[in-house]
Design a protein around this motif. Structure first.
Motif, short mmCIF file in Angstrom:
data_model
loop_
_atom_site.label_atom_id
_atom_site.label_comp_id
_atom_site.label_asym_id
_atom_site.label_seq_id
_atom_site.Cartn_x
_atom_site.Cartn_y
_atom_site.Cartn_z
N TYR A 1 -11.94 8.33 -1.96
CA TYR A 1 -10.71 9.09 -2.13
C TYR A 1 -10.95 10.59 -1.91
N LEU A 2 -12.08 11.10 -2.38
CA LEU A 2 -12.41 12.51 -2.15
C LEU A 2 -12.53 12.82 -0.66
N SER A 3 -13.13 11.91 0.10
CA SER A 3 -13.25 12.10 1.53
C SER A 3 -11.87 12.22 2.18
N LYS A 4 -10.96 11.39 1.73
CA LYS A 4 -9.59 11.39 2.27
C LYS A 4 -8.82 12.65 1.88
N ILE A 5 -8.84 13.01 0.60
CA ILE A 5 -8.01 14.14 0.18
C ILE A 5 -8.58 15.48 0.62
N ARG A 6 -9.88 15.56 0.86
CA ARG A 6 -10.44 16.83 1.35
C ARG A 6 -9.83 17.17 2.71
N VAL A 7 -9.68 16.18 3.56
CA VAL A 7 -9.04 16.41 4.87
C VAL A 7 -7.59 16.82 4.66
N GLN A 8 -6.90 16.14 3.74
CA GLN A 8 -5.50 16.46 3.47
C GLN A 8 -5.35 17.89 2.95
N ILE A 9 -6.19 18.26 1.98
CA ILE A 9 -6.12 19.61 1.41
C ILE A 9 -6.36 20.66 2.48
N ASP A 10 -7.36 20.43 3.34
CA ASP A 10 -7.65 21.38 4.40
C ASP A 10 -6.46 21.58 5.33
N GLY A 11 -5.63 20.54 5.51
CA GLY A 11 -4.46 20.64 6.36
C GLY A 11 -3.24 21.22 5.68
N GLU A 12 -3.28 21.34 4.34
CA GLU A 12 -2.11 21.81 3.60
C GLU A 12 -2.10 23.32 3.38
N THR A 13 -3.21 23.97 3.65
CA THR A 13 -3.30 25.41 3.40
C THR A 13 -4.29 26.05 4.36
N GLU A 14 -4.11 27.32 4.61
CA GLU A 14 -5.08 28.06 5.39
C GLU A 14 -6.05 28.82 4.49
N MET B 1 -8.49 27.51 2.92
CA MET B 1 -9.81 26.90 2.99
C MET B 1 -10.55 27.43 4.22
N ASP B 2 -11.85 27.21 4.27
CA ASP B 2 -12.65 27.65 5.41
C ASP B 2 -12.48 26.75 6.63
N ARG B 3 -11.93 25.56 6.41
CA ARG B 3 -11.90 24.54 7.47
C ARG B 3 -10.48 24.19 7.88
N GLU B 4 -10.35 23.75 9.12
CA GLU B 4 -9.14 23.08 9.58
C GLU B 4 -9.24 21.62 9.12
N ALA B 5 -8.14 20.92 9.06
CA ALA B 5 -8.15 19.51 8.66
C ALA B 5 -9.10 18.73 9.57
N SER C 1 -4.13 30.48 12.09
CA SER C 1 -3.22 29.94 13.11
C SER C 1 -2.19 30.94 13.60
N ASP C 2 -1.98 32.03 12.86
CA ASP C 2 -1.02 33.05 13.33
C ASP C 2 -1.63 33.97 14.38
N GLY C 3 -2.90 33.72 14.73
CA GLY C 3 -3.56 34.52 15.75
C GLY C 3 -4.15 35.82 15.22
N CYS C 4 -4.21 35.96 13.90
CA CYS C 4 -4.74 37.17 13.29
C CYS C 4 -6.04 36.88 12.55
N TYR C 5 -6.84 37.92 12.40
CA TYR C 5 -8.07 37.85 11.63
C TYR C 5 -7.80 38.33 10.21
N TYR C 6 -8.46 37.69 9.25
CA TYR C 6 -8.32 38.04 7.85
C TYR C 6 -9.69 38.17 7.21
N SER C 7 -9.75 38.99 6.19
CA SER C 7 -11.01 39.23 5.50
C SER C 7 -11.19 38.25 4.34
N THR C 8 -12.44 38.05 3.98
CA THR C 8 -12.81 37.22 2.85
C THR C 8 -13.34 38.15 1.76
N LEU C 9 -12.85 37.93 0.53
CA LEU C 9 -13.37 38.68 -0.61
C LEU C 9 -14.52 37.88 -1.21
N VAL C 10 -15.63 38.55 -1.47
CA VAL C 10 -16.75 37.95 -2.18
C VAL C 10 -16.58 38.41 -3.63
#
Length: 181
Positions: free
Chosen positions: A27-40, A42-46, A166-175
């Motif tokens: 189930y974790l394998s399945k929902i990780r892909v779903q979560i990645d597709g529900e928001t930007e 995350m570091d990954r695309e779905a 996906s909007d074609g823009c670059y964004y920064s990551t806060l550490v």
């Protein structure tokens, strides 16, 4: 490491935070892909960096046995709604800290599962005497940034133009980091 499960109610829903178990892997394998597709946020695309059920099972077993790692799941009405992971380090110079990451299905946003997972992770880190927890968060994820700040995290650095969205823009990551002193 395995922690004692915590049960609570949010908006009339039964919620549980517990250590991940090997039978959660598919189930974790399945929902990780779903979560990645529900928001930007995350570091990954779905589907990118896909983790198979077998790989998740091995990760859960490894984390359960390693006192420097913590893999938690959040359940709502007995169904996994999200998860978090803290990964420590066994190198002497880095053994005092762990890195935190969290994922929650969009359907369960607003139930404060992320803060509950974070709270349990901080308690675990204090129990094993870690001095620091770190995380990375997209600069536009203001809700998460505010939660992290509420829990004592501070911005320690900025990785400029670190993500291309996906909007074609670059964004920064806060550490961000939280010292346990």
């Amino acid at each position: 490491m395995i922690i004692k499960k915590k049960e609570f109610t949010i908006k009339g829903l039964a919620c549980t935070i517990r250590s991940a178990q090997p039978d959660d892997a598919a189930y974790l394998s399945k929902i990780r892909v779903q979560i990645d597709g529900e928001t930007e946020n995350m570091d990954r695309e779905a589907g990118e960096a896909f983790i198979t059920p077998s790989e998740f099972e091995q990760l859960i077993k490894h984390d359960s046995a390693d006192p420097k790692n913590l893999f938690l799941v959040a359940l709502v009405d007995h169904k996994i709604a999200g998860f978090s992971r803290c990964e420590g380090n066994h190198l002497k110079r880095l053994a005092h800290k762990a890195e935190f990451g969290v994922c929650v299905l969009k359907k369960y946003w607003g139930l404060h599962l992320g803060p509950h997972l974070l709270q349990e992770s901080i308690a675990w880190a204090e129990t094993i005497h870690l001095k620091k927890i770190t995380l990375n968060v997209l600069e536009t994820n203001e809700k998460a940034i505010n939660v992290y700040k509420r829990f004592g995290f501070e911005v320690e650095g900025i990785l400029r133009n670190d993500n291309y969205l996906s909007d074609g823009c670059y964004y920064s990551t806060l550490v961000m980091g939280r010292l346990n002193v």
